[in-house]
Design a protein around this motif. Structure first.
Motif, PDB file in Angstrom:
ATOM      1  N   GLN A  26       4.508   2.783   3.247  1.00  0.00           N
ATOM      2  CA  GLN A  26       3.083   2.518   3.101  1.00  0.00           C
ATOM      3  C   GLN A  26       2.446   3.581   2.206  1.00  0.00           C
ATOM      4  OE1 GLN A  26       0.330   2.860   6.586  1.00  0.00           O
ATOM      5  NE2 GLN A  26       0.117   0.670   6.263  1.00  0.00           N
ATOM      6  N   ALA A  27       1.689   3.109   1.213  1.00  0.00           N
ATOM      7  CA  ALA A  27       1.133   4.016   0.211  1.00  0.00           C
ATOM      8  C   ALA A  27       0.002   4.847   0.803  1.00  0.00           C
ATOM      9  CB  ALA A  27       0.628   3.217  -0.976  1.00  0.00           C
ATOM     10  N   SER A  81       3.614  -0.534  -8.878  1.00  0.00           N
ATOM     11  CA  SER A  81       3.100   0.561  -8.063  1.00  0.00           C
ATOM     12  C   SER A  81       2.759   0.028  -6.688  1.00  0.00           C
ATOM     13  CB  SER A  81       1.842   1.141  -8.724  1.00  0.00           C
ATOM     14  OG  SER A  81       1.225   2.119  -7.911  1.00  0.00           O
ATOM     15  N   THR A  82       2.833   0.903  -5.697  1.00  0.00           N
ATOM     16  CA  THR A  82       2.324   0.541  -4.374  1.00  0.00           C
ATOM     17  C   THR A  82       0.932   1.101  -4.131  1.00  0.00           C
ATOM     18  OG1 THR A  82       3.372   2.492  -3.385  1.00  0.00           O
ATOM     19  CG2 THR A  82       4.631   0.428  -3.358  1.00  0.00           C
ATOM     20  N   ASP A  83       0.547   2.128  -4.915  1.00  0.00           N
ATOM     21  CA  ASP A  83      -0.714   2.827  -4.629  1.00  0.00           C
ATOM     22  C   ASP A  83      -1.737   2.738  -5.759  1.00  0.00           C
ATOM     23  OD1 ASP A  83       0.262   4.591  -6.572  1.00  0.00           O
ATOM     24  OD2 ASP A  83       0.874   6.109  -5.118  1.00  0.00           O
ATOM     25  N   THR A 278      -5.841  -3.264   5.742  1.00  0.00           N
ATOM     26  CA  THR A 278      -6.179  -3.396   7.162  1.00  0.00           C
ATOM     27  C   THR A 278      -7.678  -3.340   7.433  1.00  0.00           C
ATOM     28  OG1 THR A 278      -5.855  -1.007   7.407  1.00  0.00           O
ATOM     29  CG2 THR A 278      -3.976  -2.425   7.905  1.00  0.00           C
ATOM     30  N   SER A 279      -8.441  -2.737   6.515  1.00  0.00           N
ATOM     31  CA  SER A 279      -9.893  -2.632   6.715  1.00  0.00           C
ATOM     32  C   SER A 279     -10.668  -3.721   5.978  1.00  0.00           C
ATOM     33  CB  SER A 279     -10.384  -1.256   6.244  1.00  0.00           C
ATOM     34  OG  SER A 279      -9.829  -0.236   7.043  1.00  0.00           O
ATOM     35  N   GLU A 323     -14.087   9.689 -10.767  1.00  0.00           N
ATOM     36  CA  GLU A 323     -12.835   9.473 -10.051  1.00  0.00           C
ATOM     37  C   GLU A 323     -13.017   8.323  -9.066  1.00  0.00           C
ATOM     38  OE1 GLU A 323     -11.318  14.125  -9.833  1.00  0.00           O
ATOM     39  OE2 GLU A 323     -12.344  13.221  -8.105  1.00  0.00           O
ATOM     40  N   VAL A 324     -11.921   7.611  -8.814  1.00  0.00           N
ATOM     41  CA  VAL A 324     -11.919   6.531  -7.835  1.00  0.00           C
ATOM     42  C   VAL A 324     -10.765   6.766  -6.872  1.00  0.00           C
ATOM     43  CG1 VAL A 324     -11.616   4.055  -7.493  1.00  0.00           C
ATOM     44  CG2 VAL A 324     -12.969   4.874  -9.410  1.00  0.00           C
ATOM     45  N   THR A 325     -11.052   6.703  -5.583  1.00  0.00           N
ATOM     46  CA  THR A 325     -10.005   6.836  -4.567  1.00  0.00           C
ATOM     47  C   THR A 325      -9.659   5.460  -4.026  1.00  0.00           C
ATOM     48  OG1 THR A 325     -10.704   9.078  -3.980  1.00  0.00           O
ATOM     49  CG2 THR A 325      -9.361   7.882  -2.372  1.00  0.00           C
ATOM     50  N   VAL A 326      -8.377   5.114  -4.125  1.00  0.00           N
ATOM     51  CA  VAL A 326      -7.890   3.801  -3.713  1.00  0.00           C
ATOM     52  C   VAL A 326      -6.931   3.973  -2.542  1.00  0.00           C
ATOM     53  CG1 VAL A 326      -6.671   1.715  -4.427  1.00  0.00           C
ATOM     54  CG2 VAL A 326      -8.089   2.944  -6.079  1.00  0.00           C
ATOM     55  N   ASP A 327      -7.189   3.237  -1.479  1.00  0.00           N
ATOM     56  CA  ASP A 327      -6.286   3.202  -0.327  1.00  0.00           C
ATOM     57  C   ASP A 327      -5.788   1.759  -0.216  1.00  0.00           C
ATOM     58  OD1 ASP A 327      -5.037   3.124   2.148  1.00  0.00           O
ATOM     59  OD2 ASP A 327      -6.471   4.479   3.094  1.00  0.00           O
TER      60      ASP A 327
END
Length: 470
Positions: A26-27, A81-83, A278-279, A323-327
């Motif tokens: 899981q990334a 990519s996974t992330d 999941t969110s 910047e962008v944070t990716v989950d």
């Protein structure tokens, strides 16, 4: 004893089999810097310009243009990519040698879709003759595997008559496939339904904005509402992008509405990627900052990825974030909040300026009359210990101290030549290099436009005193 050993062996073999058949781990959440040239996991530039992303299993596959040095077509590249940050190069999935028609072609905006009934991966793209934009044709290639070699199926004008330039594809929740392309010299944007195998045009569904002069379409669906994001037709130069909505893909569609700023933060739409986890599901704008717009080529292009926000079911907005944070596990995309400041020299009342609004690494910093340009705005990004990088809003590059100049360069948080401390005295601030301990200085205390910015022994001079403006 033998029975216990056999049981233990069976358990180990079962665990090994489970691990062997499992997908990637899981990334973890990743932070992506905007307005930069991405690198793959081997350290090479990612060439996925004008591209699109398809998720297969746990991997996101990114396809896009890779050009020759003279800006003509060379490959369609595939990465995975996974992330969404760490991209592994997989294959040149379509090349000049894939078919004689491609030897002198130009291929733009490749998009790949999966057909569940045939088990084939189908690539649609815009095809030209390699010399000019007179052909205006759509083209198709297919593969049995997502990142295998794609077989060229040919190019054509949709329904034998319509021009087809900037292109995208979309698979609806019922499995129906669609292709959207700019037609009639980009004055129309037409929506076509594809054949059941996604390799041909079945019918023209809609031409919702005749005369709109739009290109670079990206279509996605959110909560039963279709969103069409497009740019104006200004060649390689960025412009005000707009979007429209509908509850049926055939319309009626709303009028186009503006999104982002007047240049969409120096970018043009390539794709909108739903990131599901999941969110819930977030939507990520993927844009190209074309190298051609700043004196380079397609291979010099950079990427602008931004979260799309929704205040209600049909209203969408987009703001700049450095910047962008990716989950990808959670399905969340968030932008970093940043404040940009000007640096105004006390002695001249002029601003620290990246010369000629350049986006290139190596461009020099000078002073110039303050004009509100994004090449005069800096994000003081903390790197800890009381030090900051000065990231230029215009280029996303960082200010670096050199022996006799200051330049903007690719940001490197570990380089002390890009780290600065701030000492405030009254209304003014001294900006000091971590590498040398010298102060940001206007050379010779000049008051003229284009006087060089340097570092010099700190001496309290007014040409070393700066105001942080907004």
């Amino acid at each position: 004893m033998r029975r216990a050993y056999a049981a233990l062996l069976a358990l180990c073999l079962g665990l090994f089999g489970a691990l062997a058949s499992a997908g990637p781990a899981q990334a973890a959440p990743q932070t992506i810097t905007n307005g930069t040239q991405f690198k793959d996991t081997s350290g090479n530039p990612v060439h996925a310009h004008g591209g699109g992303v398809l998720k297969v299993g746990s991997y996101y596959y990114w396809f896009g243009e890779h050009r020759n040095a003279d800006n003509t077509f060379r490959y369609v590249d595939a990465y995975r990519s996974t992330d969404l940050k760490n991209w592994e190069f997989r294959n040149h999935v379509l090349t000049e040698a894939s078919d004689p028609e491609l030897a002198t072609a130009n291929i733009e905006r490749p998009k790949v879709m999966y057909n569940a009934s045939t088990g084939k991966f189908v690539m649609w793209m815009h095809k030209e003759n390699g010399t000019d934009y007179s052909e205006a044709r759509a083209a198709v290639a297919v593969s049995d595997t997502v990142d295998g070699n794609y077989t060229w199926k040919g190019s054509f004008r949709p329904l034998g008559q319509h021009m087809s330039r900037d292109i995208t594809v979309f698979v609806d929740t019922d499995g129906a496939g669609y292709m959207i392309s700019a037609a009639r010299e980009n004055y129309d944007l037409q929506i076509y339904r594809l054949t059941a195998d996604y390799t041909g045009i079945a019918s023209l569904v809609a031409n919702p904005w005749p005369g709109g002069h739009r290109e670079a379409p990206a279509l996605f669906k959110r909560g039963g509402v279709y969103f069409m994001l497009t740019s104006g037709a200004t060649g390689w130069n960025p412009n005000q992008q707009q979007y429209a909505t509908a509850t049926s893909i055939g319309g009626p569609w709303s009028a186009m509405r503006n999104i982002g700023d007047a240049t969409t933060y120096g970018s043009q739409t390539a794709f909108v990627l739903p990131v599901q986890g999941t969110s819930g599901t977030s939507y990520l704008y993927l844009g190209d900052r074309w190298g051609n717009s700043f004196g380079g080529t397609v291979n010099d292009s950079r990427y602008v990825w931004l979260p799309l926000n929704f205040s209600n079911s049909t209203t969408m907005s987009m703001s700049w974030s450095p910047e962008v944070t990716v989950d990808t596990a959670a399905g969340t995309v968030t932008g970093t909040s940043a404040t940009y400041n000007t640096l105004i020299a006390r002695h001249s009342a002029k601003c620290a300026d990246v010369t000629s609004q350049s986006l290139w690494a190596g461009a020099q910093l000078k002073q110039y009359a303050c004009n509100g340009g994004s090449n005069q705005k800096y994000w003081f990004k903390s790197v800890g210990g009381g030090y900051y990088q000065l990231a230029v809003r215009n280029s996303s590059l960082c200010v670096r101290e050199n022996a006799s100049t200051l330049t903007q360069e690719n940001c490197d948080a570990s380089a002390t030549s890009q780290q600065w401390s701030l000492t405030t005295t009254g209304s003014y601030v001294n900006v000091k290099s971590r590498a040398t301990g010298e102060c940001l200085d206007v050379n010779g205390a000049s008051t003229a436009d284009s006087a060089a910015l340097i570092t010099y022994t700190c001496n309290g001079g007014t040409n070393q005193q700066w105001t942080r403006g907004t």
